[in-house]
Design a protein around this motif. Structure first.
Motif, PDB file in Angstrom:
ATOM      1  N   LEU A  24       0.795  -1.241   0.049  1.00 39.69           N
ATOM      2  CA  LEU A  24       0.162   0.075   0.056  1.00 39.69           C
ATOM      3  C   LEU A  24       0.769   1.223  -0.088  1.00 39.69           C
ATOM      4  O   LEU A  24       0.618   2.087  -0.940  1.00 39.69           O
ATOM      5  N   ALA A  25       1.875   1.339   0.852  1.00 42.28           N
ATOM      6  CA  ALA A  25       2.452   2.641   1.157  1.00 42.28           C
ATOM      7  C   ALA A  25       3.720   2.788   0.088  1.00 42.28           C
ATOM      8  O   ALA A  25       4.114   3.781  -0.335  1.00 42.28           O
ATOM      9  N   LYS A  26       4.215   1.579  -0.364  1.00 48.86           N
ATOM     10  CA  LYS A  26       5.633   1.469  -1.342  1.00 48.86           C
ATOM     11  C   LYS A  26       6.667   2.493  -0.504  1.00 48.86           C
ATOM     12  O   LYS A  26       7.305   3.097  -1.243  1.00 48.86           O
ATOM     13  N   ASP A  27       6.825   2.492   0.864  1.00 49.05           N
ATOM     14  CA  ASP A  27       7.605   3.267   1.462  1.00 49.05           C
ATOM     15  C   ASP A  27       8.088   2.603   2.682  1.00 49.05           C
ATOM     16  O   ASP A  27       7.255   2.380   3.648  1.00 49.05           O
ATOM     17  N   GLN A  28       9.116   2.254   2.943  1.00 53.76           N
ATOM     18  CA  GLN A  28       9.599   1.239   4.007  1.00 53.76           C
ATOM     19  C   GLN A  28       9.359   2.071   5.370  1.00 53.76           C
ATOM     20  O   GLN A  28       9.106   1.432   6.123  1.00 53.76           O
ATOM     21  N   ALA A  31       5.686   2.160   5.972  1.00 53.49           N
ATOM     22  CA  ALA A  31       5.179   0.759   6.294  1.00 53.49           C
ATOM     23  C   ALA A  31       5.535   0.451   7.690  1.00 53.49           C
ATOM     24  O   ALA A  31       4.582  -0.201   8.388  1.00 53.49           O
ATOM     25  N   GLN A  32       6.595   0.804   8.116  1.00 54.31           N
ATOM     26  CA  GLN A  32       7.049   0.541   9.565  1.00 54.31           C
ATOM     27  C   GLN A  32       5.976   1.257  10.440  1.00 54.31           C
ATOM     28  O   GLN A  32       5.726   0.580  11.607  1.00 54.31           O
ATOM     29  N   GLU A  33       5.911   2.338  10.272  1.00 52.66           N
ATOM     30  CA  GLU A  33       5.083   3.286  11.135  1.00 52.66           C
ATOM     31  C   GLU A  33       3.644   2.814  11.005  1.00 52.66           C
ATOM     32  O   GLU A  33       2.918   2.719  12.258  1.00 52.66           O
ATOM     33  N   ILE A  34       2.937   2.235   9.987  1.00 52.56           N
ATOM     34  CA  ILE A  34       1.554   1.964   9.896  1.00 52.56           C
ATOM     35  C   ILE A  34       1.612   0.636  10.614  1.00 52.56           C
ATOM     36  O   ILE A  34       0.638   0.308  11.290  1.00 52.56           O
TER      37      ILE A  34
END
Length: 164
Positions: A24-28, A31-34
């Motif tokens: 979904l985020a396509k950003d590491q 993605a970690q935060e979510i």
């Protein structure tokens, strides 16, 4: 939820949920935060897991809602989305060609209708199994396989039509 149950849930599902959020985020970092926020919400909320689906599906639903909420908030404060910078060490010409092709493919994916788009992204970018994808959509593994196959055919057809 007690501490021991929360630890088991976290250990069993963290990487799966993180992989899903990456699609979904396509950003590491995002993605970690979510993912962390997903587990925090799952563990601390008064609404508990009812057992109507797998706990992984429940966590993915929480994660998806958090992602959507974050996108809504970000769109209020940001005029333009961030652009990815090309890697300096790579050949500039090759990098431009690869990024343009990748961008075109992502544009075709973006225009693809659901559930084909999401199933394709979960399988390719999230590296989830068909059983997991089916579980997220509350469908069967066979449904996930057929939907993924149809998404591939649609994407290939669009790529051929756009000469990518």
């Amino acid at each position: 939820m007690d501490k021991q149950t929360a630890e088991k849930l976290y250990d069993a599902c963290y990487m799966k949920v993180y992989s899903y959020v990456m699609t979904l985020a396509k950003d590491q970092h995002a993605a970690q935060e979510i993912t962390q926020e997903t587990f925090f919400k799952a563990i601390t909320t008064e609404q508990t897991f009812r057992g109507e689906s797998e706990c992984f599906s429940w966590l993915c639903a929480i994660a998806k809602n958090l992602f959507i909420d974050g996108k809504r908030k970000a769109s209020r404060y940001q005029d333009e989305p961030d652009e990815n910078l090309a890697d300096i060490d790579t050949d500039i010409e090759q990098g431009i060609t690869d990024s343009e092709t990748s961008f075109r493919i992502h544009m075709l994916l973006h225009d693809m209708e659901d559930p084909y788009k999401e199933v394709f992204e979960l399988r390719v970018f999230g590296e989830l199994s068909f059983a997991q994808i089916g579980s997220i959509f509350r469908k069967t593994e066979s449904w996930a396989r057929v939907t993924y196959h149809r998404a591939r055919l649609k994407l290939k057809e669009r790529m051929d039509n756009n000469e990518i």
